[in-house]
Design an enzyme around this catalytic site. Sequence first.
Site, PDB file in Angstrom:
ATOM      1  N   SER A 191       0.800  -1.221   0.000  1.00  0.00           N
ATOM      2  CA  SER A 191       0.000   0.000   0.000  1.00  0.00           C
ATOM      3  C   SER A 191       0.837   1.277   0.000  1.00  0.00           C
ATOM      4  O   SER A 191       0.327   2.343  -0.315  1.00  0.00           O
ATOM      5  CB  SER A 191      -0.953   0.013   1.194  1.00  0.00           C
ATOM      6  OG  SER A 191      -0.235   0.126   2.406  1.00  0.00           O
ATOM      7  N   LYS A 401       0.875   4.647   6.831  1.00  0.00           N
ATOM      8  CA  LYS A 401       0.411   5.444   5.694  1.00  0.00           C
ATOM      9  C   LYS A 401       1.059   6.826   5.771  1.00  0.00           C
ATOM     10  O   LYS A 401       1.750   7.163   6.730  1.00  0.00           O
ATOM     11  CB  LYS A 401      -1.118   5.608   5.706  1.00  0.00           C
ATOM     12  CG  LYS A 401      -1.926   4.321   5.812  1.00  0.00           C
ATOM     13  CD  LYS A 401      -1.870   3.490   4.564  1.00  0.00           C
ATOM     14  CE  LYS A 401      -2.659   2.194   4.735  1.00  0.00           C
ATOM     15  NZ  LYS A 401      -2.478   1.265   3.598  1.00  0.00           N
TER      16      LYS A 401
END
EC number: 3.4.21.89
Length: 633
Positions: A191, A401
């Site tokens: 990701s 993230k």
Amino acid sequence: MSALYFYLFFLVYPYLAMWWKSFPKAGHKSWEALIPGYNYAIASKIAGQPAWWAFLMLIPGIHIVMWMVFNVSFIRKHGFFSLADTLQGIFFPFLIMAKIANDETIQPVYTTDWEKETDIERRKNGDHLVLFLTLPIIGHLVAYALSFLQKKKKGRKTVIKEWGDSILFALVAASAIRTYVFEPFQIPTGSMEKTLLVGDFLVVNKMAYGSKVPVTPLSFPLVHNTIPWVNIKSYTTFEKLEYTRLPGWANIENYDVVVFNYPSGDTAVYDPRMPHGLMGHDYHGIVNNEARRLFEESIDKNKIPNSGALLQKRSQELSSQYQGAALDSVMQLEAQKLDRNVQKIVNGIYSEFIDNINVWRDKARYEIAVNKRTFSGGEGRIIDHYGVVYRPVDKRENYIKRCIGIPGDSLRIEDAQVYVNGEKAPIFEYQNLQYQVSNISLPSARVMKSKYGLEPNRDYYNNGSIMNLTASELSALQQSYPEAQFTLMNQKRKAVADQSSAEKVNNLNYYPKSFNHNNNVSNFESFWVPKKGETIELNPHNVAWYERVITAYELHTFEEKDGKYYIDGMEATNYTFELNYYWMMGDNRYNSADSRVWGFVPEDHIVGRASMVWYSSDPNGGVRWERLFTGIE
């Protein structure tokens, strides 16, 4: 139980243990046993341990271990060495402490003579117990294995005692460092590619934003929420703390790479086959998908016209009246008419699903929690698992993230471009975007890897018709293939009023998971990131965005009834936020489950800042030497 009770117990314990009677036997004053904190330092000295160990009693998660260490060392100084004595010292020392205090024949004079077999023998079972409780089974295997590699010296501690002490305090030190200073973290998914790669091992700096005191400090050392191999919880909620963060030297800024506890992981589907199972993934999304699956399985398919069969039949009926191009033209109109009728029927079916969504969600929860079954999209089949498990904040899965929005920011996404407070967010050097590619003939996989750094099934799919590319990779390919067309994958938003019922159901895939908010991977409506102390007026549009904040993170009840809102049973027209929140997104923008799926990240979920890649293992084999000890930007 609140940790406050444990600290109150530690304050009272020296009086329960009657240390004011025991201390004079060791040449100390009775009053020294009455001063909180100082009494533990004196007890440590009497037991033959450093006085500064008393400070470790202040550290949640370590305090109970050190209390046990103090007790065992103290009673052994007074001659209590047996297995039963050691068990009492660890779990219930009051009887032995009372005996030490009241029996004048018991004096703090015992020191083990490691040359005397009787001294070694009397403490053998107790030392075995300490090593076992410190590191079950593995500790003994390590101790016995190393005993064959070292020569026994006269007067030296037994291998069990030596390794029991070493492992115990190594775990204490490692736990303190891991909890409050830094923690290793491995990148499990793509990701964040290509800023961070699968197989990267990171150092997470926990002091940067302020170390977070664990909510559940009583935990098996050096593991997160599950003990490997045995697949059981690594923690207990017997002791619980309120959210507390120590001072840090920086605040989270836009575009920092941050590690945090997964906010939608308060409830998780418990599948010990992770990472291939479902545990830690978006439970609320799983419920929605399962509700839709159960509903669609209940539909009587005979109620939906078979378009192909009906068109064929209609063509046969009209063939006697029309021929050639005239028949084709008429059949196009018939197909459009049939399509409208089918769409009307399908919309009616899905309208029923929308109107009864809570009923179907309840059925989905039952299927997941009681029947312990659910559909896994990744595996394309029904999975039998272990049901659901609740996770405290600090034991939710760790995610990493990039922080795109900080408290008070206004964000929107247009054509995969993020806007923060009206300004374009930067496209980062290794940020991946997805392109539809045409008019290109790719060389071999070996050439694609060596020349462009691109790998099949990771960077390009369907013979290169879809590619995930950084800006530099896109530029290199455009130079090599000037005739090729690279079109950014862009799913346009449609006004909710123009959506069919079937399309509205797809709105549940993206935050705020509402039928009346149409967001997708590349386009998001404008929204505001909650900031502590700020007040908003409640309305139907923003309630969908902030209801989970109010209920799941700030722990209030919320109810909508007759067009009015009730918080904790009281009618409310506005709401003031109690925590700061953040909006996190992966750099691999088209292949990242992030805030676009599960929403805001509360401040009490923040773990630390990703600082450095210290090791990188290529899943295809070998070490990525060029990534070792590189900073993260």
